[in-house]
Design a protein around this motif. Sequence first.
Motif, short mmCIF file in Angstrom:
data_model
loop_
_atom_site.label_atom_id
_atom_site.label_comp_id
_atom_site.label_asym_id
_atom_site.label_seq_id
_atom_site.Cartn_x
_atom_site.Cartn_y
_atom_site.Cartn_z
N TYR A 22 -7.47 5.12 0.27
CA TYR A 22 -8.31 4.54 -0.86
C TYR A 22 -9.01 5.95 -1.42
N LEU B 76 1.03 -1.43 -0.22
CA LEU B 76 0.01 0.16 -0.08
C LEU B 76 0.80 1.13 -0.10
N ILE C 71 -11.83 -5.03 -6.61
CA ILE C 71 -12.62 -3.88 -6.51
C ILE C 71 -13.70 -3.78 -5.67
N ALA D 213 -5.68 -4.42 -3.34
CA ALA D 213 -6.35 -3.09 -3.54
C ALA D 213 -5.50 -2.19 -3.00
N GLY D 214 -4.44 -2.22 -2.01
CA GLY D 214 -3.58 -1.12 -1.49
C GLY D 214 -2.67 -0.85 -2.81
N GLN E 287 -6.20 -7.28 0.61
CA GLN E 287 -5.93 -6.18 1.03
C GLN E 287 -4.54 -5.42 0.29
N ALA F 227 -4.82 1.47 -5.21
CA ALA F 227 -5.05 2.82 -4.56
C ALA F 227 -3.63 3.47 -4.61
N ASN G 158 -13.35 -0.08 1.35
CA ASN G 158 -12.43 0.44 2.12
C ASN G 158 -12.47 2.31 1.79
N VAL G 159 -13.06 2.52 0.52
CA VAL G 159 -13.21 3.93 0.37
C VAL G 159 -14.27 4.35 1.34
N TYR H 145 -13.51 -5.01 -2.57
CA TYR H 145 -12.70 -4.74 -1.49
C TYR H 145 -12.35 -3.17 -1.70
N TYR H 146 -11.82 -2.78 -2.39
CA TYR H 146 -11.32 -1.42 -2.58
C TYR H 146 -12.88 -0.30 -2.27
#
Length: 344
Positions: free
Chosen positions: A179, A12, A160, A133-134, A130, A137, A166-167, A162-163
């Motif tokens: 994110y 990330l 996506i 997605a990190g 994680q 991001a 987290n947004v 998961y993203y």
Amino acid sequence: MAAVLSLLPSSLSSTRISTKPRAVLDRASKMGVSYGLKKGQSRLFHELPSGLNMEVIVQKGVVDKDPDGKEQRIENPPLVFVHGSYHAAWCWAEHWLPFFSAHGYDSYAVSLLGQGESDVPAGSVAGTLQTHAGDIADFIHRTVRSPPVLVGHSFGGLIIQYYIANVKNDQILGKGNLYPKLNGAVLVCSVPPSGNSGLVWRYLFSKPIAAFKVTRSLAAKAFQTSLPLCKETFFSATMEDQLVLRYQELMRESSRMPLFDLRKLNESLPVPSVPKSSIKLLVLGAKDDFIVDAGGLNETGRFYDVSPVCVEGVAHDMMLDCSWEKGAKIILSWLNGLKESVPP
């Protein structure tokens, strides 16, 4: 069929980026079969906080000119494409990047770590939901000029999801932009929020022969050596064998390590839910999908409270199939509606 599909890695935030075109970068190709870029495309390497580089194939949107020759740039949201198992950025560069670029969309296709021309991380698997997605991001935060629309295929769609969760979590907790915000998201033949376990059990009880084939094709990687099985798994029956062979070779070279630990992935699911209508979302499926069935498509639609769209005459690899333009046109129409819904 426990390992039905495989996909995921990386790390990330906070990073540097190498933006030299591929021709300038002195990098040995990691894939045994190189993918030749099309006109207007370039290959960049985004440096992640870990120091590892993530391949990105870029194709900028075509800029129209008025009668006086002045550029008329349309403010379309950028598109960021995330591939699924055994694929890499090249799967978007073949058809969809040229298509959306021609309609004025800056388009970026990433290769997750351990895939395509991206670096391979330490360890036995490439990463987790994680970390993948990190990485996405981090790329958006450092490179993309405005909130993009994320487009994910298969397990790329799960990343996506998961993203997206987290947004919303960042906004609730006031964490800033770990994110970055999105303009929307498109889930293409996506693994549903609960993962592939539901798909597995449905296949085992209702389609045992299909379950065996999918397990053999993906978990045992038999699609890499069997042309008929590769075609049945990913493409329409009318797909030319010559094209299937080409894509089979690229898929075989695309994944140099497992994208994630399936057992740990399943333990982390379902993905966190988000408030209804908190993000503009298109859920797109394929009528002839051999991997994600109608039950999986409908589960994703229910989870996000949207009506899924099922495209006739295409298979799981919608962006590479012989009728690839069907899905592309539906997404373009949805994107046009997205722009119209934004207040001036």
